[in-house]
Motif scaffolding. Structure first.
Motif, PDB file in Angstrom:
ATOM      1  N   PHE A 148       1.014  -1.329   0.037  1.00 55.97           N
ATOM      2  CA  PHE A 148      -0.021   0.028   0.072  1.00 55.97           C
ATOM      3  C   PHE A 148       0.886   1.042  -0.084  1.00 55.97           C
ATOM      4  N   SER A 149       1.696   1.468   1.090  1.00 59.48           N
ATOM      5  CA  SER A 149       2.672   2.598   1.166  1.00 59.48           C
ATOM      6  C   SER A 149       3.418   3.018   0.193  1.00 59.48           C
ATOM      7  N   GLU A 150       3.716   3.989  -0.208  1.00 61.83           N
ATOM      8  CA  GLU A 150       4.760   4.550  -1.217  1.00 61.83           C
ATOM      9  C   GLU A 150       5.315   5.671  -0.586  1.00 61.83           C
TER      10      GLU A 150
ATOM     11  N   GLY B  22       1.649   7.661   2.473  1.00 67.12           N
ATOM     12  CA  GLY B  22       1.446   6.844   3.894  1.00 67.12           C
ATOM     13  C   GLY B  22       0.237   7.066   4.191  1.00 67.12           C
ATOM     14  N   SER B  23       0.248   8.163   5.171  1.00 69.99           N
ATOM     15  CA  SER B  23      -1.145   8.477   5.934  1.00 69.99           C
ATOM     16  C   SER B  23      -2.087   9.028   4.707  1.00 69.99           C
ATOM     17  N   ASP B  24      -1.730   9.678   3.731  1.00 66.93           N
ATOM     18  CA  ASP B  24      -2.406  10.267   2.613  1.00 66.93           C
ATOM     19  C   ASP B  24      -2.487   9.195   1.572  1.00 66.93           C
TER      20      ASP B  24
ATOM     21  N   THR C 146       6.761   0.589  -0.256  1.00 63.84           N
ATOM     22  CA  THR C 146       7.860   0.911   0.552  1.00 63.84           C
ATOM     23  C   THR C 146       7.275   0.370   2.178  1.00 63.84           C
ATOM     24  N   TRP C 147       8.133   0.140   2.908  1.00 65.30           N
ATOM     25  CA  TRP C 147       8.103  -0.271   4.248  1.00 65.30           C
ATOM     26  C   TRP C 147       7.158  -1.679   4.188  1.00 65.30           C
ATOM     27  N   THR C 148       7.226  -2.434   3.046  1.00 60.98           N
ATOM     28  CA  THR C 148       6.532  -3.617   2.959  1.00 60.98           C
ATOM     29  C   THR C 148       7.001  -4.684   3.946  1.00 60.98           C
ATOM     30  N   THR C 149       6.342  -4.994   4.867  1.00 60.41           N
ATOM     31  CA  THR C 149       6.651  -5.927   6.030  1.00 60.41           C
ATOM     32  C   THR C 149       6.682  -7.259   5.507  1.00 60.41           C
ATOM     33  N   GLU C 150       7.815  -8.091   5.520  1.00 59.06           N
ATOM     34  CA  GLU C 150       8.097  -9.417   5.140  1.00 59.06           C
ATOM     35  C   GLU C 150       7.934  -9.667   3.589  1.00 59.06           C
TER      36      GLU C 150
ATOM     37  N   GLY D 169      -1.651   2.731  10.123  1.00 55.92           N
ATOM     38  CA  GLY D 169      -2.231   4.408  10.597  1.00 55.92           C
ATOM     39  C   GLY D 169      -1.559   4.734  11.980  1.00 55.92           C
ATOM     40  N   SER D 170      -0.918   5.827  11.680  1.00 56.96           N
ATOM     41  CA  SER D 170      -0.191   6.238  12.712  1.00 56.96           C
ATOM     42  C   SER D 170      -1.245   6.960  13.813  1.00 56.96           C
ATOM     43  N   ASN D 171      -0.854   6.893  15.054  1.00 51.98           N
ATOM     44  CA  ASN D 171      -1.883   7.187  16.280  1.00 51.98           C
ATOM     45  C   ASN D 171      -2.276   8.888  15.989  1.00 51.98           C
ATOM     46  N   GLU D 172      -1.396   9.573  15.300  1.00 54.38           N
ATOM     47  CA  GLU D 172      -2.040  10.944  15.274  1.00 54.38           C
ATOM     48  C   GLU D 172      -3.272  10.868  14.076  1.00 54.38           C
ATOM     49  N   ILE D 173      -3.165   9.904  13.242  1.00 59.95           N
ATOM     50  CA  ILE D 173      -4.360   9.651  12.492  1.00 59.95           C
ATOM     51  C   ILE D 173      -5.486   8.980  12.949  1.00 59.95           C
TER      52      ILE D 173
HETATM   53  C1  FAD Z   1       7.523  -1.079  10.961  1.00 57.22           C
HETATM   54  C2  FAD Z   1       6.569  -0.521   9.829  1.00 57.22           C
HETATM   55  C3  FAD Z   1       5.863  -1.561   8.851  1.00 57.22           C
HETATM   56  C4  FAD Z   1       5.004  -1.121   7.898  1.00 57.22           C
HETATM   57  N1  FAD Z   1       4.544  -2.260   7.267  1.00 57.22           N
HETATM   58  C5  FAD Z   1       4.048  -1.789   6.062  1.00 57.22           C
HETATM   59  C6  FAD Z   1       3.225  -2.865   5.277  1.00 57.22           C
HETATM   60  O1  FAD Z   1       3.692  -3.890   5.278  1.00 57.22           O
HETATM   61  N2  FAD Z   1       2.735  -2.394   4.084  1.00 57.22           N
HETATM   62  C7  FAD Z   1       2.501  -1.119   3.814  1.00 57.22           C
HETATM   63  O2  FAD Z   1       1.915  -0.658   2.967  1.00 57.22           O
HETATM   64  N3  FAD Z   1       2.831  -0.142   4.791  1.00 57.22           N
HETATM   65  C8  FAD Z   1       3.576  -0.346   5.726  1.00 57.22           C
HETATM   66  N4  FAD Z   1       3.832   0.483   6.812  1.00 57.22           N
HETATM   67  C9  FAD Z   1       3.740   2.075   6.370  1.00 57.22           C
HETATM   68  C10 FAD Z   1       2.836   2.575   7.246  1.00 57.22           C
HETATM   69  O3  FAD Z   1       1.555   2.374   7.049  1.00 57.22           O
HETATM   70  C11 FAD Z   1       3.097   4.157   6.968  1.00 57.22           C
HETATM   71  O4  FAD Z   1       4.486   4.411   7.697  1.00 57.22           O
HETATM   72  C12 FAD Z   1       2.173   5.046   7.993  1.00 57.22           C
HETATM   73  O5  FAD Z   1       0.704   5.020   7.310  1.00 57.22           O
HETATM   74  C13 FAD Z   1       2.727   6.359   8.044  1.00 57.22           C
HETATM   75  O6  FAD Z   1       2.710   7.061   6.819  1.00 57.22           O
HETATM   76  P1  FAD Z   1       4.295   7.817   6.224  1.00 57.22           P
HETATM   77  O7  FAD Z   1       5.366   6.791   6.940  1.00 57.22           O
HETATM   78  O8  FAD Z   1       4.360   7.988   4.893  1.00 57.22           O
HETATM   79  O9  FAD Z   1       4.305   9.168   7.350  1.00 57.22           O
HETATM   80  P2  FAD Z   1       3.257  10.327   6.783  1.00 57.22           P
HETATM   81  O10 FAD Z   1       2.167  10.059   6.316  1.00 57.22           O
HETATM   82  O11 FAD Z   1       4.288  11.230   6.009  1.00 57.22           O
HETATM   83  O12 FAD Z   1       3.245  11.127   8.312  1.00 57.22           O
HETATM   84  C14 FAD Z   1       4.442  11.626   8.880  1.00 57.22           C
HETATM   85  C15 FAD Z   1       3.900  12.222  10.344  1.00 57.22           C
HETATM   86  O13 FAD Z   1       2.753  13.294  10.033  1.00 57.22           O
HETATM   87  C16 FAD Z   1       1.779  12.953  10.794  1.00 57.22           C
HETATM   88  N5  FAD Z   1       0.476  13.142  10.101  1.00 57.22           N
HETATM   89  C17 FAD Z   1       0.218  12.770   8.727  1.00 57.22           C
HETATM   90  N6  FAD Z   1      -0.929  13.480   8.321  1.00 57.22           N
HETATM   91  C18 FAD Z   1      -1.401  13.900   9.393  1.00 57.22           C
HETATM   92  C19 FAD Z   1      -2.686  14.229   9.660  1.00 57.22           C
HETATM   93  N7  FAD Z   1      -3.622  14.523   8.689  1.00 57.22           N
HETATM   94  N8  FAD Z   1      -2.955  14.688  10.998  1.00 57.22           N
HETATM   95  C20 FAD Z   1      -2.145  14.660  11.775  1.00 57.22           C
HETATM   96  N9  FAD Z   1      -0.947  14.365  11.597  1.00 57.22           N
HETATM   97  C21 FAD Z   1      -0.622  13.715  10.483  1.00 57.22           C
HETATM   98  C22 FAD Z   1       1.759  11.296  11.008  1.00 57.22           C
HETATM   99  O14 FAD Z   1       1.161  10.833  12.227  1.00 57.22           O
HETATM  100  C23 FAD Z   1       3.239  11.193  11.258  1.00 57.22           C
HETATM  101  O15 FAD Z   1       3.763  11.347  12.600  1.00 57.22           O
HETATM  102  C24 FAD Z   1       4.810   0.260   7.850  1.00 57.22           C
HETATM  103  C25 FAD Z   1       5.497   1.191   8.523  1.00 57.22           C
HETATM  104  C26 FAD Z   1       6.457   0.786   9.441  1.00 57.22           C
HETATM  105  C27 FAD Z   1       6.906   1.973  10.438  1.00 57.22           C
END
Ligand code: FAD
Length: 384
Positions: A128-130, A134-136, A158-162, A368-372
């Motif tokens: 999913f993530s690129e 990520g969040s977006d 990116t971040w593709t677990t396993e 999905g980060s805790n902020e989201i």
């Molecule tokens: C260990 C690990 C395993 C993962 N495994 C996978 C996987 O297997 N497959 C996959 O597809 N993805 C995977 N991910 C990706 C993960 O889903 C993303 O890292 C996550 O969604 C956050 O996206 P980002 O890293 O691009 O951060 P960003 O989206 O760039 O966010 C950066 C910061 O800004 C904050 N932020 C962003 N938008 C908002 C908002 N609207 N309001 C408040 N705060 C905001 C975020 O909380 C974060 O603190 C993994 C990530 C990690 C760390």
């Protein structure tokens, strides 16, 4: 805490314990109790042992190979497996893509993939993530252009677990750039060994390789590997992400961490320290509350009450932050051994505790980060 009021549930717990005593190889349990990432060999071997007993997918519908257990029994099963040190099954396969296939897949897709997952024959990665999505997530840019009966996929995940273990990847790809971002996304199942795929490791802060970058360069994917209609990928993704968040408080993991903390505190002479003991007690109280909240969510699952509170996001926030709090106290309990440079091949359990503490910085980011999650909770409670 004793959850099973019904003697039949207590008997079930005993049945699971007896099974684990007989079936879980002690060396496998030891490796998993230390706190490092599970190996593919262990996950696959354990899935096959569970499958032989009919227990590899307790949460699946019975018609697809699930056990038909109540939510409480599934919780008890997971708790006992964790406590005993059993490795997980492949989460991306069993808990992420399988429910999507069960809901949106064709009978052919279900027949091709679900039995193989159930047996532990295939491993999956979530694409999913690129780098800039990520969040977006809806801003993802990996393209899939139609060419006859194939899509041609170009882009990067990116971040593709396993991902390095994966036989298959399920990916969100952009099939239409002329419509609103969410409506131009499709959900593809991609054979991870297709020509044009390159998988590169990302080494995380704990020094381990569980994460990957995946590059797609002219990868040909049969159209029959699309799940749902073209442009329906966002609907599949939302369903999957809601499943991912649901019940993700990780109570069994939190319990195992607390048990380890108590054992370590006793060994280090800290259990009698009133300040340290109070901090352990605080964690124990938070964990008890979290467990009841989880059981409430499980018991409401599928009923009208389920949508009344933002269970998935709340549980995710509370459970992930508790893991970090317990992990920090574990490292503190190690004293100076918690800050030494560690070597993952070192059999000393201090290495596992420190590595796990470092990796668990990520639990408030993935899924999905805790902020989201807090945004989702606020929207649920306050309205859009
Ligand atoms: C260990 C690990 C395993 C993962 N495994 C996978 C996987 O297997 N497959 C996959 O597809 N993805 C995977 N991910 C990706 C993960 O889903 C993303 O890292 C996550 O969604 C956050 O996206 P980002 O890293 O691009 O951060 P960003 O989206 O760039 O966010 C950066 C910061 O800004 C904050 N932020 C962003 N938008 C908002 C908002 N609207 N309001 C408040 N705060 C905001 C975020 O909380 C974060 O603190 C993994 C990530 C990690 C760390």
């Amino acid at each position: 805490m004793h959850l099973e009021r019904d003697p039949a549930d207590a008997a079930f717990r005993e049945e699971v314990r007896a099974f684990l005593r007989d079936a879980l190889p002690p060396d496998m349990a030891q490796r998993n109790l230390r706190g490092f990432h599970p190996t593919k060999a262990d996950m696959q071997a354990w899935t096959r042992i569970l499958h032989a007993r009919g227990w590899s997918a307790p949460h699946w519908p019975v018609e697809h190979g699930g056990t038909g257990w109540s939510p409480l029994r599934r919780h008890l099963f997971e708790e006992e497996c964790f406590a005993a040190g059993a490795p997980p099954t492949c989460t991306a396969a069993f808990s992420l893509v399988a429910p999507v296939l069960q809901r949106f897949g064709t009978p052919e897709q279900q027949q091709r993939h679900l039995p193989a997952i159930l047996r532990g024959d295939t491993f999956w990665g979530q694409g999913f993530s690129e780098p800039n999505a990520g969040s977006d997530l809806a801003s993802l840019r990996t393209r899939a252009l139609r060419d006859g009966e194939h899509y041609v996929v170009d882009g990067q995940k990116t971040w593709t677990t396993e991902g390095h273990y994966a036989d298959w990847l399920f990916c969100l790809v952009r099939t239409d750039t002329t419509v609103a971002p969410q409506r131009g996304i499709s959900f593809l199942l991609i054979d991870a060994r297709s020509p044009g795929i390159t998988i590169r490791p990302i080494i995380s802060i704990d020094g381990a390789h569980s994460l990957n970058e995946v590059f797609f360069d002219g990868v040909r994917v049969p159209v029959e590997n699309r799940v749902g209609d073209e442009g329906q990928g966002w609907t599949c993704a939302k369903f999957l992400l809601e499943n991912e968040r649901a019940f993700s408080a990780e109570v069994p993991r939190n319990k195992r961490m607390l048990a380890r903390l108590k054992a370590l505190a006793a060994a280090q002479g800290l259990a009698a320290d009133p300040v340290f003991a109070t901090r352990i007690a605080e964690i124990e109280v938070e964990l008890a509350a979290l467990e009841w909240l989880t059981l409430r969510a499980l018991s409401e699952h599928g009923s009208d009450a389920a949508g009344a509170w933002p269970a998935g996001s709340l549980l995710h926030v509370l459970g992930s932050e508790l893991q970090q709090k317990t992990g920090a106290l574990l490292v503190e309990a190690l004293g100076e051994r918690g800050v030494i440079h560690y070597d993952a091949s070192d059999a000393d359990h201090a290495a596992g505790i420190t590595a796990d503490f470092l990796y668990r910085r990520a639990v408030t980011i993935y899924g999905g980060s805790n902020e989201i999650q807090r945004n989702l909770i606020a929207r649920h409670l306050l309205g859009p």
